[in-house]
Design a protein around this motif. Structure first.
Motif, PDB file in Angstrom:
ATOM      1  N   GLN A  43      39.627  36.907  38.793  1.00  0.00           N
ATOM      2  CA  GLN A  43      39.733  35.487  39.541  1.00  0.00           C
ATOM      3  C   GLN A  43      40.792  34.749  38.756  1.00  0.00           C
ATOM      4  O   GLN A  43      40.905  34.397  37.627  1.00  0.00           O
ATOM      5  N   ASP A  44      41.611  34.185  39.627  1.00  0.00           N
ATOM      6  CA  ASP A  44      42.636  33.108  39.094  1.00  0.00           C
ATOM      7  C   ASP A  44      42.128  32.069  38.804  1.00  0.00           C
ATOM      8  O   ASP A  44      41.039  31.505  38.853  1.00  0.00           O
ATOM      9  N   HIS A  45      42.971  31.428  37.553  1.00  0.00           N
ATOM     10  CA  HIS A  45      42.429  30.104  37.007  1.00  0.00           C
ATOM     11  C   HIS A  45      41.091  30.015  36.457  1.00  0.00           C
ATOM     12  O   HIS A  45      40.266  29.133  36.511  1.00  0.00           O
ATOM     13  N   ASN A  46      40.635  31.420  35.808  1.00  0.00           N
ATOM     14  CA  ASN A  46      39.262  31.529  35.683  1.00  0.00           C
ATOM     15  C   ASN A  46      39.081  32.823  34.388  1.00  0.00           C
ATOM     16  O   ASN A  46      39.812  33.606  34.542  1.00  0.00           O
ATOM     17  N   GLU A  47      38.208  32.309  33.394  1.00  0.00           N
ATOM     18  CA  GLU A  47      37.946  33.268  32.388  1.00  0.00           C
ATOM     19  C   GLU A  47      36.759  34.030  32.976  1.00  0.00           C
ATOM     20  O   GLU A  47      35.538  33.602  32.897  1.00  0.00           O
ATOM     21  N   ARG A  48      37.049  35.495  33.333  1.00  0.00           N
ATOM     22  CA  ARG A  48      35.741  36.263  33.559  1.00  0.00           C
ATOM     23  C   ARG A  48      35.216  36.891  32.493  1.00  0.00           C
ATOM     24  O   ARG A  48      35.534  36.814  31.369  1.00  0.00           O
ATOM     25  N   VAL A  49      33.977  37.676  32.733  1.00  0.00           N
ATOM     26  CA  VAL A  49      33.029  38.271  31.738  1.00  0.00           C
ATOM     27  C   VAL A  49      33.000  39.563  32.225  1.00  0.00           C
ATOM     28  O   VAL A  49      33.114  39.970  33.387  1.00  0.00           O
ATOM     29  N   ASP A  50      32.685  40.375  31.391  1.00  0.00           N
ATOM     30  CA  ASP A  50      32.342  42.023  31.441  1.00  0.00           C
ATOM     31  C   ASP A  50      31.091  41.918  32.259  1.00  0.00           C
ATOM     32  O   ASP A  50      30.270  41.236  32.095  1.00  0.00           O
ATOM     33  N   GLN A  51      31.081  42.683  33.223  1.00  0.00           N
ATOM     34  CA  GLN A  51      29.784  42.840  34.245  1.00  0.00           C
ATOM     35  C   GLN A  51      29.238  44.423  34.108  1.00  0.00           C
ATOM     36  O   GLN A  51      29.825  45.393  34.251  1.00  0.00           O
ATOM     37  N   ASN A  75      27.421  39.296  48.704  1.00  0.00           N
ATOM     38  CA  ASN A  75      28.639  38.626  48.871  1.00  0.00           C
ATOM     39  C   ASN A  75      28.365  37.319  49.586  1.00  0.00           C
ATOM     40  O   ASN A  75      29.262  36.542  49.253  1.00  0.00           O
ATOM     41  N   ALA A  76      27.488  36.953  50.090  1.00  0.00           N
ATOM     42  CA  ALA A  76      27.205  35.673  51.038  1.00  0.00           C
ATOM     43  C   ALA A  76      27.481  34.477  50.061  1.00  0.00           C
ATOM     44  O   ALA A  76      27.875  33.386  50.370  1.00  0.00           O
ATOM     45  N   ALA A  77      26.854  34.476  48.715  1.00  0.00           N
ATOM     46  CA  ALA A  77      26.778  33.602  47.899  1.00  0.00           C
ATOM     47  C   ALA A  77      27.609  33.421  47.000  1.00  0.00           C
ATOM     48  O   ALA A  77      27.715  32.411  46.079  1.00  0.00           O
ATOM     49  N   ILE A  78      28.549  34.226  46.915  1.00  0.00           N
ATOM     50  CA  ILE A  78      29.576  34.253  45.788  1.00  0.00           C
ATOM     51  C   ILE A  78      30.578  33.193  46.069  1.00  0.00           C
ATOM     52  O   ILE A  78      30.993  33.015  47.334  1.00  0.00           O
ATOM     53  N   THR A  79      30.973  32.694  45.084  1.00  0.00           N
ATOM     54  CA  THR A  79      31.969  31.657  45.076  1.00  0.00           C
ATOM     55  C   THR A  79      33.264  31.827  44.060  1.00  0.00           C
ATOM     56  O   THR A  79      32.793  32.673  43.126  1.00  0.00           O
ATOM     57  N   PRO A  80      34.245  31.273  43.972  1.00  0.00           N
ATOM     58  CA  PRO A  80      35.481  31.787  43.195  1.00  0.00           C
ATOM     59  C   PRO A  80      34.824  31.432  41.686  1.00  0.00           C
ATOM     60  O   PRO A  80      35.281  32.070  40.698  1.00  0.00           O
ATOM     61  N   HIS A  81      33.932  30.457  41.645  1.00  0.00           N
ATOM     62  CA  HIS A  81      33.447  30.123  40.077  1.00  0.00           C
ATOM     63  C   HIS A  81      32.326  31.261  39.753  1.00  0.00           C
ATOM     64  O   HIS A  81      32.034  31.199  38.350  1.00  0.00           O
ATOM     65  N   ASP A  82      31.787  31.880  40.696  1.00  0.00           N
ATOM     66  CA  ASP A  82      30.470  32.903  40.137  1.00  0.00           C
ATOM     67  C   ASP A  82      31.174  33.994  39.248  1.00  0.00           C
ATOM     68  O   ASP A  82      32.182  34.754  39.430  1.00  0.00           O
ATOM     69  N   ARG A  83      30.804  33.981  37.895  1.00  0.00           N
ATOM     70  CA  ARG A  83      31.564  35.141  37.074  1.00  0.00           C
ATOM     71  C   ARG A  83      30.155  36.344  36.934  1.00  0.00           C
ATOM     72  O   ARG A  83      30.515  37.152  36.217  1.00  0.00           O
ATOM     73  N   GLU A  84      29.166  36.267  37.416  1.00  0.00           N
ATOM     74  CA  GLU A  84      27.867  36.955  37.415  1.00  0.00           C
ATOM     75  C   GLU A  84      27.875  38.070  38.374  1.00  0.00           C
ATOM     76  O   GLU A  84      27.543  39.444  38.004  1.00  0.00           O
ATOM     77  N   THR A  85      27.957  37.503  39.574  1.00  0.00           N
ATOM     78  CA  THR A  85      27.620  38.424  40.676  1.00  0.00           C
ATOM     79  C   THR A  85      28.880  39.574  40.804  1.00  0.00           C
ATOM     80  O   THR A  85      29.736  39.266  40.782  1.00  0.00           O
ATOM     81  N   LEU A  86      28.323  40.813  41.133  1.00  0.00           N
ATOM     82  CA  LEU A  86      29.568  41.838  41.304  1.00  0.00           C
ATOM     83  C   LEU A  86      30.115  41.646  42.522  1.00  0.00           C
ATOM     84  O   LEU A  86      29.578  41.321  43.547  1.00  0.00           O
TER      85      LEU A  86
END
Length: 784
Positions: free
Chosen positions: A475-483, A445-456
């Motif tokens: 995430q608002d204003h962002n296209e997510r990917v299936d994890q 969790n420590a390294a996650i930013t709103p732009h991070d789409r990979e980390t659960l």
């Protein structure tokens, strides 16, 4: 700790839609979350022996942990004849506390003359809340905001020789009179009297935000409704405020004075709150500072917000820094932006998935109280003699206050209503388990930013032995990917709970239980989300639902894991340690969205459900109603023919009411004018409302009846719908007419439009009216 199993090339091969498969683990502390008691001057009892209490982490009702789900509705923005219907909708939506503002200027427009009649009848509104056993929290001001003119301060206060929102004696003289009049409306309805008023909010965003006074000239800078000493630190809207006021002590003293004035008038309740975000003034020990979260603010540029990242929200409240020690108070969010108001210059559009993800993230972060601003939209009343009560300097609509709320300005429910109810049901049925549980964040969790789409994105709430895993892939204003998750280990002091591999689809939020006690048997884990606990044939019946991409699997202690296919026929029976049976059913997501629960029963339907005194009313845009009830239920549809189909432990009923063909007349009068007329006789007993659907693209549109503006609409990509039942007589007699204005190609608000919603211009402006039509809203009532 995570381990990559699939090469990054595989994710690229799949078009970037699936993150590389990863395993995750989190270690849970063995000790329960520390709780402090006795330090808050809050709480109370009822004449029947009930109690409301608060410790440093959660609220209790009658000695049982309780998670308040608070929905904001403004009685003065709704016709009073529909208050009861809308309260019932909120109750069916899972709201257990109703919050409402008392706008000073709406009640005391003329100095010294208070109006508590009609749509301003606060007492009648609160009596209806009591009738339907809905707790209430009254936000008594004197300053409110709420996109109301002067934030609720009367015009006649402006320019007087004293400082507003301060302990200036001249100001307090008027506040005392206001509180005295409010107290007259509340008398006898408090929790201590056997009523349902459990809370009072004092002021709003003191030493953080303000509204502009409505007295500036074009080109002149706005003045704000604050004391002069607070002018430099006042913000527009809700935001981070790094600077602490040099006059912070004055803010604290003012709140203390307001509480004293309220108590002097007999406003005695278990809970007093103040807005604590963004370094706002607080009153420590005497109130609970509440938080907020707006991922789609109209007062800031569009950007990825931090409100979908898990955190320890008690230690680190949203919009920090704050003036209080969060560990001494339960984390209550009073203003969660499940919607947002639009303004002329800015028109953010809130995705319905955002509301569910926002609430789930807040609960998973340690929130133990949820509040929505707004939960029900409305129409801002007009000022006596002409003009508007809306905050015109901020560019909000003159009348419309739909707010993209779960229930719209005319009472129409939206997808977010159903999305949120799933979480409300979880809190209602499992909140006593959840509330005492602390938060554990994984190392990832420590390294996650709103732009991070990979980390659960996940967090765990646990007492060291049992708990819930919260997952979010929105995430608002962002296209997510299936994890793709290879597995998730929850490491307890005495064992490790292993959740098998699953895919968290983009946009999905989920809650998974572990070591959940179920009638003497321990559910070690489930890859389905807990929804409700009911009784079927006298047996406890646990309702879960499945998320797409996550195969529902149940692992009970001492039993082999069991997978099921979700649906009404998925039920299976288990036997607890006491030898008694209980039932488990796994619904589909669609079925869960339609799940309504009340004290002694439930109903699954895609219609809006209202229940009162053994009668159930359904409202839908279709004349064919489908509802699923326990097989043992005996619905009475009267003379209506019902087709019944047995589905396992349930029976699905289909009932039709006669379809109607609404006759109306809509005419274009030039390119920017339309007229509309409809005879009121078409409002039959089978209809709850008739919606007028206005399909246009333009800057804005305005609706009038006989020279009176009844509503306005700032176009933001959605069609405009007007509920006609409150205008039925006038539309039948006088008709309604519309005026449309063209959208400029360089409109500032186009930055808020999704790509698929961007209009296509063939010139410098665009005004396209495709037509007006009507949509009947049918109703069906049956006994149960």
């Amino acid at each position: 700790m995570k381990r990559i199993f699939l090469a990054t090339a595989l994710a690229l091969l799949l078009g970037g839609t699936l993150a590389a498969q990863t395993e995750y683990s989190v270690t849970i502390p063995s000790k329960p979350h520390p709780v402090t008691t006795g330090h808050l001057n809050l709480g109370g009892s009822s004449p029947s022996g009930g109690s409301v209490a608060f410790n440093s982490f959660y609220m209790s009702v009658d000695g049982r942990p309780f998670i308040p789900i608070m929905g904001e509705i403004h009685y003065s923005r709704l016709p009073h004849q529909y208050w009861e219907e809308e309260i019932l909708k909120m109750k069916s939506g899972g709201i257990n506390v109703i919050a409402t503002y008392v706008f000073w200027n709406i009640h005391e427009t003329e100095e010294g003359v208070f109006d508590w009649t009609g749509d301003r009848n606060l007492r009648q509104f609160l009596e209806l809340c009591r009738k339907h056993q809905m707790y209430t929290l009254v936000r008594i001001g004197p300053f409110c905001h709420g996109e109301i003119r002067n934030g609720g301060l009367p015009d006649w206060i402006y320019g007087r020789p004293f400082e507003v929102r301060s302990n200036d004696e001249g100001y307090l003289r008027y506040v005392k009179r206001l509180y005295h009049n409010i107290a007259g409306q509340l008398r006898g309805l408090y929790y201590k009297d056997g009523g349902t008023i459990i809370g009072i909010q004092l002021e709003n965003e003191l030493q953080h935000s303000a509204a502009p006074w409505a007295f500036s000239y074009p080109g002149q800078a706005n003045e704000f409704t604050v004391a002069d000493y607070d002018a430099d630190i006042t913000r527009i809207g809700v935001s981070v405020q790094e600077a602490r006021s040099a006059y912070a002590e004055q803010g604290t003293r003012h709140l203390a004075m307001l509480k004293k004035l309220a108590l002097d008038e007999g406003m005695v309740v278990p809970l007093y709150t103040v807005t604590g975000w963004g370094n706002a003034a607080v009153l420590e020990g005497e109130t609970i500072p509440v938080t907020s979260a707006y991922p789609y603010p109209f007062w800031a540029e569009p950007s990825l917000s931090p409100f979908f990242l898990f955190k320890d929200i008690q230690r680190n409240p949203d919009y920090s820094p704050v003036r209080y020690d969060g560990t001494q108070y339960p984390s209550f969010c009073a203003e969660m932006g499940a919607g947002i108001q639009i303004t002329y210059a800015r028109r953010p559009r809130v995705a319905p998935e955002a509301s569910e993800a926002l609430m789930l993230r807040t609960l998973g972060s340690g929130g133990n109280g949820i509040g929505y601003y707004m939960y029900h939209g409305g129409l801002t009343p007009q000022r006596p003699g002409g003009g508007f009560f809306s905050d015109e300097p901020m560019g909000v609509p003159k009348i419309s206050y739909d707010f993209q709320a779960p229930i719209g300005e005319y009472g129409k429910v939206k997808p977010s209503y159903h999305f949120l109810r799933i979480i409300h049901l979880f809190c209602e049925n499992f909140g006593a388990n959840l509330a005492p549980m602390g938060v554990t964040l994984p190392a990832t969790n420590a390294a996650i930013t709103p732009h991070d789409r990979e980390t659960l994105r996940y967090a765990v709430r646990s007492d060291g032995k049992a708990g819930f895993v919260f997952l979010n892939n929105f995430q608002d204003h962002n296209e997510r990917v299936d994890q793709s998750v290879g597995g998730l280990d929850v490491k307890l002091a005495t064992e490790t709970i292993h959740f098998p591999a699953f895919t968290l689809k983009r946009g999905v939020s989920a809650i998974l239980p572990f070591n959940l006690p179920m009638n003497g048997l321990t559910l070690k884990y489930a890859t389905a989300q807990p929804l409700a606990i009911v009784r079927t044939d006298g047996k406890p019946h646990y309702i879960f639902y499945a998320h797409e991409g996550i195969v529902p699997e149940y692992s009970f202690e001492g039993k082999k894991p069991r997978r099921v296919v979700p649906g009404l026929r998925s039920s299976f029976t288990m036997r607890g340690s006491d030898g008694k049976e209980f039932i488990v059913t796994t619904l589909t997501r669609e079925q869960a969205l339609g799940f309504n629960q009340w004290e002694d029963g439930f109903c699954i339907t895609d219609a809006t459900l209202l229940r009162e005194a053994g009668r159930v009313s359904l409202q839908s845009g279709r004349n064919s109603f489908a509802c699923v009830l326990p097989a043992s239920a005996k619905p009475d549809f009267g003379t209506r023919e019902a087709v019944a189909k047995r589905q396992g432990l349930f029976t699905e009923y289909t009932v039709e009411v006669p379809a109607v063909d609404i006759r109306f007349e809509a005419k274009a009068v030039g390119k920017r004018h339309y007229t509309f007329r409809m005879d009121k006789s078409q409002f039959t007993e089978n209809l709850s409302d008739i919606l007028l659907d206005v399909d246009y693209v333009g800057d804005n549109a305005v609706a009038f009846i006989d020279g009176r503006m009844i509503n306005d609409h700032l176009y933001y990509g959605n069609r405009w719908q007007i509920g006609l039942k409150q205008y039925a007589d006038e539309v039948s007699e006088k008709g309604m007419y519309f005026y449309f204005r063209p959208m400029p190609r360089d409109a500032s608000y186009l930055i808020d439009f999704d790509k698929e919603k961007l209009p296509v211009f063939d010139g410098p402006t665009l005004c396209q009216v495709s037509g007006l039509t009507v949509i009947p809203e049918y109703t069906l009532t049956f006994g149960l």
